[in-house]
Scaffold this active site. Structure first.
Site, PDB file in Angstrom:
ATOM      1  N   HIS A  61      -2.537   6.543   4.701  1.00 55.40           N
ATOM      2  CA  HIS A  61      -1.080   6.588   4.819  1.00 55.40           C
ATOM      3  C   HIS A  61      -0.569   7.941   4.322  1.00 55.40           C
ATOM      4  O   HIS A  61      -1.052   8.468   3.312  1.00 55.40           O
ATOM      5  CB  HIS A  61      -0.426   5.498   3.963  1.00 55.40           C
ATOM      6  CG  HIS A  61      -0.564   4.114   4.518  1.00 55.40           C
ATOM      7  ND1 HIS A  61      -1.169   3.822   5.719  1.00 55.40           N
ATOM      8  CD2 HIS A  61      -0.154   2.911   4.006  1.00 55.40           C
ATOM      9  CE1 HIS A  61      -1.123   2.521   5.926  1.00 55.40           C
ATOM     10  NE2 HIS A  61      -0.519   1.942   4.910  1.00 55.40           N
TER      11      HIS A  61
ATOM     12  N   CYS B 194       0.815  -1.218   0.000  1.00 53.85           N
ATOM     13  CA  CYS B 194       0.000   0.000   0.000  1.00 53.85           C
ATOM     14  C   CYS B 194       0.848   1.267   0.000  1.00 53.85           C
ATOM     15  O   CYS B 194       0.529   2.239  -0.705  1.00 53.85           O
ATOM     16  CB  CYS B 194      -0.960   0.002   1.185  1.00 53.85           C
ATOM     17  SG  CYS B 194      -0.189  -0.416   2.762  1.00 53.85           S
TER      18      CYS B 194
ATOM     19  N   ARG C  78       4.560   3.306  11.985  1.00 53.70           N
ATOM     20  CA  ARG C  78       3.132   3.139  12.272  1.00 53.70           C
ATOM     21  C   ARG C  78       2.688   4.272  13.186  1.00 53.70           C
ATOM     22  O   ARG C  78       3.368   4.582  14.184  1.00 53.70           O
ATOM     23  CB  ARG C  78       2.887   1.792  12.951  1.00 53.70           C
ATOM     24  CG  ARG C  78       1.421   1.432  13.079  1.00 53.70           C
ATOM     25  CD  ARG C  78       0.821   1.043  11.748  1.00 53.70           C
ATOM     26  NE  ARG C  78       1.259  -0.269  11.303  1.00 53.70           N
ATOM     27  CZ  ARG C  78       1.019  -0.751  10.089  1.00 53.70           C
ATOM     28  NH1 ARG C  78       0.360  -0.004   9.205  1.00 53.70           N
ATOM     29  NH2 ARG C  78       1.447  -1.939   9.747  1.00 53.70           N
TER      30      ARG C  78
END
Length: 354
Positions: free
Chosen positions: A242, A130, A235
């Site tokens: 994102h 991703c 994270r």
């Protein structure tokens, strides 16, 4: 005439999003089949606003007659069942990490390398990580303009990248902090609520993590094998979306106005860049949206021919489900679906189960 489409991993977050996007974009399907593990058989999942599909068993499903299967069930499961589908001349678009670096399996982001679908000689096409997907969409027009030599990227990745359990852990820890509960740490290596963790996936011998390695090798496979990439993947306590801070070093002198214009024209990119309070996009604004948003574009004075920018995308859509459906659309537009398509005429022996 429409296609028969199977969605494997249909009860997961990405699988559900694939079903939603197939309906939203009116993919030419006469039949859509939802597949998951035996424990999910009989459950119902939504397809569009008014249709419900009953989940069937991936383990026993016969892919004969299916034109395309969109896989997002986990790497080990894809490794076992994706080749099974391909052997029945059902093209597989796999959203897991298992096949991404396999020879003969193209790694595709349609805005960047759509014609790579013709290279799917083994019946399987891989969807990238991703964080890689949104990065290469933003890099492509800049690479064409200035020829990128080096990319340094720091990611700020939402917990949904770790699945529903990751989202549940952030929610539970956040709620628990207000009543002074000790955080229950299961999905991440440290508390994620009100914290950031510079660690995604396992550590490698050189000190990088597997997620950082993925970004480097996948960018080179999709965009250009000569580009050097250094990634630091973090994270953050965000549910969806994102973000990436990117610096590039180019072969040619950079021109800011030309860079802005190239990004504005690029497919899949929206530039929102005002040098004022709030003149940029944050992850919460990307939720449910398709584009990669680019902001904070500026010259990087620390290297010759340098440029820096900020980009944001919905990781469940462009980073996973949307890109998967866009690959399916590329195949349909090129008449590469169906047992008698050009793809199968040049077909090599499919991957064997592992």
């Amino acid at each position: 005439m429409g296609y028969k489409v199977a969605v494997a991993g249909a009860t997961g977050a990405v699988g559900r999003e694939i079903l939603r996007i197939l309906a939203e974009r009116n993919f030419p399907a006469d039949e859509v089949v939802a597949l998951a593990s035996s424990r999910s058989v009989g459950r119902e999942v939504s397809f569009g606003e008014d249709k419900v599909l009953k989940v069937q068993n991936l383990e026993t499903f016969d892919f004969k007659g299916c034109d395309i299967a969109l896989f997002s069930p986990g790497a080990e499961i894809s490794a076992k069942y994706a080749p099974k589908a391909a052997r029945e001349r059902c093209v597989v678009v796999d959203n897991t990490s298992h096949f991404r670096m396999e020879p003969g399996v193209p790694l595709v982001v349609p805005e960047v390398n759509a014609d790579a679908v013709y290279k799917a000689r083994r019946g399987i096409i891989a969807n990238p990580n991703c964080s890689t997907a949104q990065l290469v969409v933003a890099l492509k027009p800049l690479h064409e303009l200035f020829r990128i030599k080096r990319v340094v990227v720091s990611t700020y990745q939402a917990v949904s990248g770790a699945g529903k359990d990751g989202m549940d852990e952030l929610f539970a820890q956040t709620k628990g902090s207000f009543v002074h509960d000790s955080p229950d740490i299961a999905q991440f290596t440290k508390q994620i609520a009100f914290n950031v963790i510079p660690h995604i996936d396992r550590f490698l011998e050189d000190g990088s993590t597997k997620e950082e390695w993925k970004m480097a090798v996948e960018t080179r496979k999709i965009l250009d094998p000569d580009i050097r990439v250094l990634a630091t993947c973090v994270r953050v306590p965000v549910f969806i979306g994102h973000s990436e801070a990117v610096s590039i070093e180019c072969e040619k002198p950079v021109d800011l106005e030309k860079a802005w214009e190239a990004l504005r024209r690029a497919p899949g990119v929206v530039v929102q860049d005002k040098r004022e309070d709030g003149g940029y996009v944050t992850p919460i604004e990307s939720v449910g949206e398709d584009p990669v948003y680019v902001s904070r574009l500026r010259v990087d004075p620390s290297v010759e021919h340098g440029l820096a920018f900020w980009c944001v995308a919905d990781n469940l859509r462009k980073g996973a489900a949307l890109n998967t459906v866009q690959i399916a659309e590329c195949l349909a537009e090129r008449n590469l679906l169906g047992p008698h398509s050009e793809l199968w005429k040049k077909h090599e022996r499919p991957l064997e189960p592992q």
